[in-house]
Scaffold this motif. Structure first.
Motif, PDB file in Angstrom:
ATOM      1  N   GLN A  15       0.869  -1.321   0.137  1.00 14.31           N
ATOM      2  CA  GLN A  15       0.074  -0.136  -0.067  1.00 14.31           C
ATOM      3  C   GLN A  15       0.977   1.141   0.166  1.00 14.31           C
ATOM      4  O   GLN A  15       1.017   1.916   1.059  1.00 14.31           O
ATOM      5  CB  GLN A  15      -0.892   0.052   1.329  1.00 14.31           C
ATOM      6  CG  GLN A  15      -1.618  -1.216   1.579  1.00 14.31           C
ATOM      7  CD  GLN A  15      -2.778  -1.654   0.663  1.00 14.31           C
ATOM      8  OE1 GLN A  15      -3.599  -0.660   0.436  1.00 14.31           O
ATOM      9  NE2 GLN A  15      -3.069  -2.776   0.051  1.00 14.31           N
TER      10      GLN A  15
ATOM     11  N   VAL B 217      -4.379   1.805   2.320  1.00  9.46           N
ATOM     12  CA  VAL B 217      -3.843   2.805   1.965  1.00  9.46           C
ATOM     13  C   VAL B 217      -4.436   4.118   2.547  1.00  9.46           C
ATOM     14  O   VAL B 217      -3.442   4.947   3.092  1.00  9.46           O
ATOM     15  CB  VAL B 217      -3.076   3.221   0.517  1.00  9.46           C
ATOM     16  CG1 VAL B 217      -3.959   3.483  -0.445  1.00  9.46           C
ATOM     17  CG2 VAL B 217      -1.726   4.126   0.489  1.00  9.46           C
TER      18      VAL B 217
ATOM     19  N   ASN C 170       1.462   4.564   3.492  1.00 10.02           N
ATOM     20  CA  ASN C 170       2.603   3.571   3.232  1.00 10.02           C
ATOM     21  C   ASN C 170       3.092   3.222   4.543  1.00 10.02           C
ATOM     22  O   ASN C 170       4.151   3.631   4.982  1.00 10.02           O
ATOM     23  CB  ASN C 170       3.621   4.011   2.189  1.00 10.02           C
ATOM     24  CG  ASN C 170       4.563   2.874   1.719  1.00 10.02           C
ATOM     25  OD1 ASN C 170       4.918   2.002   2.464  1.00 10.02           O
ATOM     26  ND2 ASN C 170       5.239   3.285   0.781  1.00 10.02           N
TER      27      ASN C 170
END
Ligand code: ACO
Length: 327
Positions: free
Chosen positions: A255, A279, A284
Protein backbone atom coordinates in the motif's frame (compact mmCIF):
# COMPACT_ATOMS: atom_id res chain seq x y z
CA UNK A 1 5.07 -32.44 -0.59
CA UNK A 2 5.57 -29.84 2.19
CA UNK A 3 3.57 -26.60 1.99
CA UNK A 4 3.64 -23.48 4.14
CA UNK A 5 0.05 -22.94 5.22
CA UNK A 6 -1.23 -19.68 6.73
CA UNK A 7 -2.92 -20.53 10.01
CA UNK A 8 -3.27 -17.11 11.62
CA UNK A 9 -2.69 -13.40 11.28
CA UNK A 10 -2.66 -10.27 13.41
CA UNK A 11 -1.90 -6.58 13.29
CA UNK A 12 -1.22 -3.54 15.39
CA UNK A 13 -1.55 0.16 14.65
CA UNK A 14 -0.38 2.90 17.02
CA UNK A 15 -3.26 4.73 18.65
CA UNK A 16 -2.57 8.15 17.16
CA UNK A 17 -4.02 8.71 13.69
CA UNK A 18 -2.85 11.84 11.87
CA UNK A 19 -5.03 13.37 9.15
CA UNK A 20 -3.91 15.19 6.02
CA UNK A 21 -5.34 18.41 7.45
CA UNK A 22 -3.18 18.02 10.56
CA UNK A 23 -0.11 17.69 8.33
CA UNK A 24 -1.20 20.64 6.22
CA UNK A 25 -0.96 22.77 9.35
CA UNK A 26 2.77 21.97 9.52
CA UNK A 27 3.98 21.69 5.90
CA UNK A 28 2.84 23.30 2.64
CA UNK A 29 0.40 20.64 1.47
CA UNK A 30 -3.34 19.97 1.36
CA UNK A 31 -5.81 17.16 1.84
CA UNK A 32 -6.85 17.54 -1.81
CA UNK A 33 -3.29 17.16 -3.13
CA UNK A 34 -2.47 14.11 -0.96
CA UNK A 35 -5.75 12.31 -1.69
CA UNK A 36 -5.60 12.99 -5.44
CA UNK A 37 -1.96 11.89 -5.84
CA UNK A 38 -1.85 8.99 -3.38
CA UNK A 39 -5.28 8.02 -1.99
CA UNK A 40 -3.97 8.60 1.55
CA UNK A 41 -6.21 10.35 4.12
CA UNK A 42 -4.71 9.31 7.46
CA UNK A 43 -1.70 7.51 8.86
CA UNK A 44 -0.88 6.15 12.33
CA UNK A 45 2.16 7.49 14.17
CA UNK A 46 3.88 5.67 17.05
CA UNK A 47 3.89 7.35 20.45
CA UNK A 48 7.11 8.67 21.97
CA UNK A 49 9.05 5.67 23.21
CA UNK A 50 6.92 3.20 21.24
CA UNK A 51 9.36 1.17 19.16
CA UNK A 52 9.18 -1.16 16.18
CA UNK A 53 9.53 -4.16 18.52
CA UNK A 54 6.50 -2.97 20.52
CA UNK A 55 4.37 -2.84 17.38
CA UNK A 56 5.76 -6.17 16.18
CA UNK A 57 5.14 -7.88 19.52
CA UNK A 58 1.49 -6.75 19.62
CA UNK A 59 0.90 -8.03 16.07
CA UNK A 60 2.67 -11.29 16.89
CA UNK A 61 0.53 -11.94 19.98
CA UNK A 62 -2.63 -11.41 17.93
CA UNK A 63 -1.38 -13.66 15.10
CA UNK A 64 -0.52 -16.47 17.54
CA UNK A 65 -3.95 -16.17 19.20
CA UNK A 66 -5.72 -16.33 15.83
CA UNK A 67 -3.62 -19.40 14.93
CA UNK A 68 -4.48 -21.03 18.26
CA UNK A 69 -0.78 -21.60 18.75
CA UNK A 70 1.35 -21.12 21.87
CA UNK A 71 4.57 -19.16 21.33
CA UNK A 72 6.45 -22.19 22.62
CA UNK A 73 5.45 -24.13 19.50
CA UNK A 74 7.32 -21.72 17.20
CA UNK A 75 10.64 -22.77 15.78
CA UNK A 76 11.56 -19.64 13.79
CA UNK A 77 10.87 -15.88 13.85
CA UNK A 78 11.53 -13.77 10.74
CA UNK A 79 10.89 -10.05 11.06
CA UNK A 80 10.95 -7.64 8.13
CA UNK A 81 11.87 -4.06 8.95
CA UNK A 82 13.90 -1.13 7.69
CA UNK A 83 13.40 0.72 10.99
CA UNK A 84 14.83 -1.60 13.68
CA UNK A 85 14.85 -0.48 17.31
CA UNK A 86 18.64 -0.37 17.20
CA UNK A 87 21.39 -1.00 14.62
CA UNK A 88 21.78 -4.34 16.36
CA UNK A 89 20.58 -6.74 17.72
CA UNK A 90 17.85 -7.76 15.31
CA UNK A 91 14.41 -6.54 16.34
CA UNK A 92 13.24 -10.14 15.91
CA UNK A 93 15.29 -11.11 18.96
CA UNK A 94 13.50 -8.47 21.07
CA UNK A 95 10.16 -9.93 20.01
CA UNK A 96 11.47 -13.41 20.76
CA UNK A 97 12.53 -12.38 24.28
CA UNK A 98 9.11 -10.89 25.00
CA UNK A 99 7.37 -14.01 23.69
CA UNK A 100 9.57 -16.04 26.06
CA UNK A 101 10.85 -18.47 23.44
CA UNK A 102 14.63 -18.38 23.93
CA UNK A 103 16.69 -20.71 21.76
CA UNK A 104 14.87 -20.69 18.43
CA UNK A 105 16.41 -18.74 15.53
CA UNK A 106 15.17 -15.16 15.13
CA UNK A 107 16.46 -12.62 12.63
CA UNK A 108 15.51 -9.54 10.62
CA UNK A 109 15.13 -9.24 6.87
CA UNK A 110 15.81 -5.85 5.27
CA UNK A 111 14.17 -5.26 1.91
CA UNK A 112 12.29 -2.06 2.83
CA UNK A 113 8.73 -2.08 1.40
CA UNK A 114 9.26 -5.57 -0.07
CA UNK A 115 10.41 -6.83 3.32
CA UNK A 116 7.33 -8.88 4.17
CA UNK A 117 7.31 -10.59 0.77
CA UNK A 118 11.02 -11.36 1.20
CA UNK A 119 10.40 -12.65 4.76
CA UNK A 120 7.58 -14.91 3.56
CA UNK A 121 9.90 -16.35 0.90
CA UNK A 122 12.61 -17.00 3.50
CA UNK A 123 10.13 -18.66 5.87
CA UNK A 124 8.65 -20.75 3.06
CA UNK A 125 12.10 -22.00 2.10
CA UNK A 126 12.95 -22.90 5.72
CA UNK A 127 9.71 -24.89 5.85
CA UNK A 128 10.24 -26.61 2.51
CA UNK A 129 13.81 -27.51 3.49
CA UNK A 130 12.45 -29.18 6.64
CA UNK A 131 14.31 -26.74 8.92
CA UNK A 132 11.21 -25.23 10.51
CA UNK A 133 7.60 -26.24 11.06
CA UNK A 134 5.92 -23.30 12.76
CA UNK A 135 7.13 -19.88 11.70
CA UNK A 136 6.14 -16.40 12.84
CA UNK A 137 6.60 -13.85 10.04
CA UNK A 138 6.28 -10.18 10.97
CA UNK A 139 6.44 -6.89 9.07
CA UNK A 140 6.87 -3.92 11.41
CA UNK A 141 7.95 -0.32 10.89
CA UNK A 142 8.22 3.08 12.54
CA UNK A 143 8.90 5.12 9.40
CA UNK A 144 7.84 8.28 11.25
CA UNK A 145 11.32 8.19 12.85
CA UNK A 146 13.17 8.43 9.51
CA UNK A 147 10.97 11.08 7.88
CA UNK A 148 12.11 14.63 7.30
CA UNK A 149 8.96 16.32 8.59
CA UNK A 150 9.86 19.48 6.65
CA UNK A 151 9.95 17.64 3.29
CA UNK A 152 6.39 17.68 1.96
CA UNK A 153 7.32 15.36 -0.91
CA UNK A 154 7.91 12.45 1.49
CA UNK A 155 6.48 13.10 4.97
CA UNK A 156 2.85 12.87 3.84
CA UNK A 157 3.26 9.38 2.39
CA UNK A 158 4.26 7.11 5.26
CA UNK A 159 2.92 5.69 8.52
CA UNK A 160 3.76 3.26 11.33
CA UNK A 161 2.31 -0.20 12.00
CA UNK A 162 2.87 -3.94 12.15
CA UNK A 163 1.30 -7.10 10.81
CA UNK A 164 2.13 -10.77 11.35
CA UNK A 165 1.22 -14.23 10.12
CA UNK A 166 1.87 -17.74 11.40
CA UNK A 167 2.90 -20.37 8.85
CA UNK A 168 2.72 -24.10 9.54
CA UNK A 169 4.33 -26.91 7.56
CA UNK A 170 1.72 -29.29 6.19
CA UNK A 171 2.58 -32.40 4.26
CA UNK A 172 0.00 -33.50 1.75
CA UNK A 173 0.05 -37.01 0.34
CA UNK A 174 1.05 -36.86 -3.32
CA UNK A 175 -1.65 -37.60 -5.86
CA UNK A 176 -4.55 -36.42 -3.68
CA UNK A 177 -5.28 -33.13 -5.46
CA UNK A 178 -3.40 -30.74 -7.74
CA UNK A 179 -0.83 -28.63 -5.88
CA UNK A 180 -2.71 -25.44 -6.82
CA UNK A 181 -5.85 -26.73 -5.05
CA UNK A 182 -4.04 -27.19 -1.75
CA UNK A 183 -3.82 -24.46 0.86
CA UNK A 184 -0.53 -22.67 1.39
CA UNK A 185 2.15 -20.79 -0.49
CA UNK A 186 2.28 -21.81 -4.15
CA UNK A 187 5.36 -19.82 -5.15
CA UNK A 188 7.50 -16.84 -4.22
CA UNK A 189 9.30 -14.49 -6.62
CA UNK A 190 12.02 -12.07 -5.51
CA UNK A 191 14.04 -9.47 -7.38
CA UNK A 192 16.44 -6.60 -6.69
CA UNK A 193 18.34 -4.01 -8.70
CA UNK A 194 20.87 -2.06 -6.64
CA UNK A 195 21.62 0.36 -9.48
CA UNK A 196 18.62 2.43 -8.38
CA UNK A 197 19.89 3.30 -4.89
CA UNK A 198 19.62 7.06 -5.40
CA UNK A 199 15.92 6.98 -6.23
CA UNK A 200 14.89 5.86 -2.74
CA UNK A 201 17.24 5.66 0.24
CA UNK A 202 17.94 6.94 3.74
CA UNK A 203 20.79 9.45 3.93
CA UNK A 204 22.37 7.99 7.05
CA UNK A 205 23.47 4.79 8.72
CA UNK A 206 26.07 3.38 11.11
CA UNK A 207 28.72 2.90 8.43
CA UNK A 208 28.21 6.16 6.53
CA UNK A 209 27.18 9.11 8.69
CA UNK A 210 26.76 7.51 12.08
CA UNK A 211 23.25 8.92 12.26
CA UNK A 212 19.91 7.28 11.45
CA UNK A 213 19.29 9.69 8.55
CA UNK A 214 16.14 10.65 6.66
CA UNK A 215 14.27 9.06 3.79
CA UNK A 216 14.99 10.62 0.38
CA UNK A 217 13.01 9.81 -2.74
CA UNK A 218 12.61 10.76 -6.38
CA UNK A 219 8.90 10.05 -6.38
CA UNK A 220 8.13 10.25 -10.07
CA UNK A 221 10.92 7.80 -11.02
CA UNK A 222 9.96 5.43 -8.20
CA UNK A 223 6.39 5.49 -9.46
CA UNK A 224 7.47 4.55 -12.99
CA UNK A 225 9.68 1.66 -11.79
CA UNK A 226 7.00 0.42 -9.37
CA UNK A 227 4.39 0.15 -12.10
CA UNK A 228 6.68 -1.74 -14.46
CA UNK A 229 8.33 -4.05 -11.86
CA UNK A 230 5.06 -4.97 -10.19
CA UNK A 231 3.38 -5.72 -13.49
CA UNK A 232 6.18 -8.05 -14.49
CA UNK A 233 6.50 -9.89 -11.17
CA UNK A 234 2.75 -10.47 -11.00
CA UNK A 235 2.83 -11.96 -14.52
CA UNK A 236 5.79 -14.11 -13.47
CA UNK A 237 3.91 -15.48 -10.44
CA UNK A 238 0.84 -16.35 -12.49
CA UNK A 239 2.87 -17.97 -15.27
CA UNK A 240 4.85 -20.07 -12.76
CA UNK A 241 1.57 -21.56 -11.56
CA UNK A 242 -0.10 -21.76 -14.95
CA UNK A 243 -2.90 -19.50 -13.72
CA UNK A 244 -4.74 -16.69 -15.47
CA UNK A 245 -5.56 -13.43 -13.64
CA UNK A 246 -9.17 -14.48 -13.15
CA UNK A 247 -7.96 -17.26 -10.81
CA UNK A 248 -7.03 -14.56 -8.29
CA UNK A 249 -9.66 -14.04 -5.61
CA UNK A 250 -7.79 -11.20 -3.89
CA UNK A 251 -4.94 -8.90 -4.77
CA UNK A 252 -3.19 -7.87 -1.55
CA UNK A 253 -0.75 -5.24 -2.76
CA UNK A 254 1.85 -3.17 -0.99
CA UNK A 255 0.00 0.00 0.00
CA UNK A 256 2.24 2.80 -1.27
CA UNK A 257 -0.06 4.70 -3.54
CA UNK A 258 -3.60 4.01 -4.76
CA UNK A 259 -2.62 4.99 -8.29
CA UNK A 260 0.11 2.30 -8.42
CA UNK A 261 -2.34 -0.29 -7.06
CA UNK A 262 -5.06 0.73 -9.54
CA UNK A 263 -2.59 0.39 -12.37
CA UNK A 264 -1.57 -3.16 -11.34
CA UNK A 265 -5.22 -4.19 -10.97
CA UNK A 266 -6.09 -2.72 -14.38
CA UNK A 267 -3.25 -4.66 -16.01
CA UNK A 268 -4.64 -7.84 -14.45
CA UNK A 269 -8.18 -6.82 -15.43
CA UNK A 270 -9.14 -7.38 -11.78
CA UNK A 271 -12.31 -5.59 -10.65
CA UNK A 272 -11.70 -3.16 -7.80
CA UNK A 273 -13.84 -5.34 -5.47
CA UNK A 274 -11.03 -7.94 -5.56
CA UNK A 275 -8.35 -5.49 -4.44
CA UNK A 276 -7.61 -5.00 -0.73
CA UNK A 277 -7.00 -1.30 -0.10
CA UNK A 278 -5.87 0.10 3.24
CA UNK A 279 -3.64 2.92 2.03
CA UNK A 280 -6.30 5.56 2.80
CA UNK A 281 -6.14 4.94 6.55
CA UNK A 282 -2.58 3.58 6.97
CA UNK A 283 -0.43 5.42 4.40
CA UNK A 284 2.65 3.52 3.30
CA UNK A 285 3.80 1.38 6.25
CA UNK A 286 6.60 -0.27 4.25
CA UNK A 287 7.14 -3.90 5.35
CA UNK A 288 3.99 -3.77 7.49
CA UNK A 289 1.64 -2.79 4.68
CA UNK A 290 0.94 -6.19 3.11
CA UNK A 291 0.28 -8.03 6.42
CA UNK A 292 -1.84 -5.11 7.68
CA UNK A 293 -3.98 -5.29 4.53
CA UNK A 294 -4.12 -9.08 4.70
CA UNK A 295 -5.19 -9.02 8.34
CA UNK A 296 -7.93 -6.48 7.66
CA UNK A 297 -9.45 -8.56 4.86
CA UNK A 298 -9.21 -11.83 6.81
CA UNK A 299 -10.69 -10.25 9.93
CA UNK A 300 -13.63 -8.65 8.10
CA UNK A 301 -14.38 -11.96 6.36
CA UNK A 302 -13.50 -11.03 2.78
CA UNK A 303 -10.57 -13.46 2.52
CA UNK A 304 -11.80 -16.97 3.29
CA UNK A 305 -10.06 -20.30 3.59
CA UNK A 306 -9.25 -21.62 0.13
CA UNK A 307 -9.16 -18.21 -1.59
CA UNK A 308 -6.27 -17.52 -3.97
CA UNK A 309 -4.36 -14.41 -2.88
CA UNK A 310 -1.63 -12.55 -4.70
CA UNK A 311 0.66 -10.40 -2.57
CA UNK A 312 3.14 -8.04 -4.22
CA UNK A 313 5.48 -5.26 -3.17
CA UNK A 314 8.25 -2.98 -4.34
CA UNK A 315 10.62 -0.91 -2.28
CA UNK A 316 13.98 0.81 -1.92
CA UNK A 317 16.99 -0.90 -3.45
CA UNK A 318 15.07 -1.44 -5.62
CA UNK A 319 13.64 -4.69 -4.32
CA UNK A 320 10.38 -6.23 -5.47
CA UNK A 321 8.55 -9.52 -5.30
CA UNK A 322 5.31 -11.47 -5.22
CA UNK A 323 3.83 -14.38 -3.29
CA UNK A 324 0.95 -16.43 -4.66
CA UNK A 325 -0.91 -18.50 -2.08
CA UNK A 326 -4.15 -20.24 -1.24
CA UNK A 327 -5.36 -18.93 2.15
N1 ACO B 1 1.72 18.72 -1.27
C1 ACO B 1 1.55 19.61 -2.26
N2 ACO B 1 2.35 19.65 -3.33
C2 ACO B 1 3.34 18.75 -3.40
C3 ACO B 1 3.57 17.81 -2.39
C4 ACO B 1 2.71 17.80 -1.29
N3 ACO B 1 2.82 16.94 -0.27
N4 ACO B 1 4.63 17.04 -2.74
C5 ACO B 1 5.06 17.49 -3.93
N5 ACO B 1 4.30 18.54 -4.32
C6 ACO B 1 4.40 19.32 -5.54
C7 ACO B 1 5.78 19.25 -6.16
O1 ACO B 1 6.66 20.17 -5.56
C8 ACO B 1 5.49 19.60 -7.59
O2 ACO B 1 5.38 20.99 -7.71
P1 ACO B 1 5.96 21.77 -9.00
O3 ACO B 1 5.21 21.21 -10.15
O4 ACO B 1 5.66 23.18 -8.69
O5 ACO B 1 7.42 21.42 -9.02
C9 ACO B 1 4.12 18.99 -7.84
O6 ACO B 1 3.55 18.77 -6.53
C10 ACO B 1 4.16 17.69 -8.60
O7 ACO B 1 5.16 16.84 -8.01
P2 ACO B 1 5.45 15.39 -8.55
O8 ACO B 1 6.55 14.81 -7.73
O9 ACO B 1 5.61 15.42 -10.03
O10 ACO B 1 4.06 14.69 -8.21
P3 ACO B 1 3.58 13.25 -8.58
O11 ACO B 1 2.32 13.31 -9.30
O12 ACO B 1 4.69 12.42 -9.15
O13 ACO B 1 3.23 12.67 -7.14
C11 ACO B 1 4.19 11.17 -5.54
C12 ACO B 1 4.25 12.55 -6.16
C13 ACO B 1 2.88 11.03 -4.80
C14 ACO B 1 5.34 11.03 -4.53
C15 ACO B 1 4.27 10.10 -6.63
O14 ACO B 1 5.36 10.36 -7.48
C16 ACO B 1 4.42 8.73 -6.06
O15 ACO B 1 3.53 8.22 -5.43
N6 ACO B 1 5.55 8.05 -6.31
C17 ACO B 1 5.78 6.74 -5.79
C18 ACO B 1 6.44 6.93 -4.50
C19 ACO B 1 6.22 5.81 -3.56
O16 ACO B 1 5.19 5.18 -3.54
N7 ACO B 1 7.20 5.59 -2.71
C20 ACO B 1 7.10 4.68 -1.66
C21 ACO B 1 8.23 3.74 -1.57
S1 ACO B 1 8.38 2.77 -2.99
C22 ACO B 1 7.02 1.92 -3.03
O17 ACO B 1 6.54 1.62 -2.00
C23 ACO B 1 6.44 1.57 -4.31
Amino acid sequence: MIKSVFIGCGAYLPERSVSNDELAAKVDTSDDWIVARTGISNRHIAADGEMTSDLAFAAAVEALASAGMAAGELDLIVLATATPDETFPATATQVQARLGVAGIPAFDVQAVCSGFVYALAVADNFIKAGQARNVLVIGAETFSRILDWEDRTTCVLFGDGAGAVVLRAETSPSGTSPASDQRGIMSTHLHADGRHHDMLYVDGGPSSTGTAGFLRMRGREVFRHAVSNLTSVVAEALAANDLSPDAIDWLVPHQANKRIIDHTARKLKLPSEKVILTVAEHGNTSAASVPLALNEAVTDGRIKQGDVILMEAMGGGFTWGAVLARW
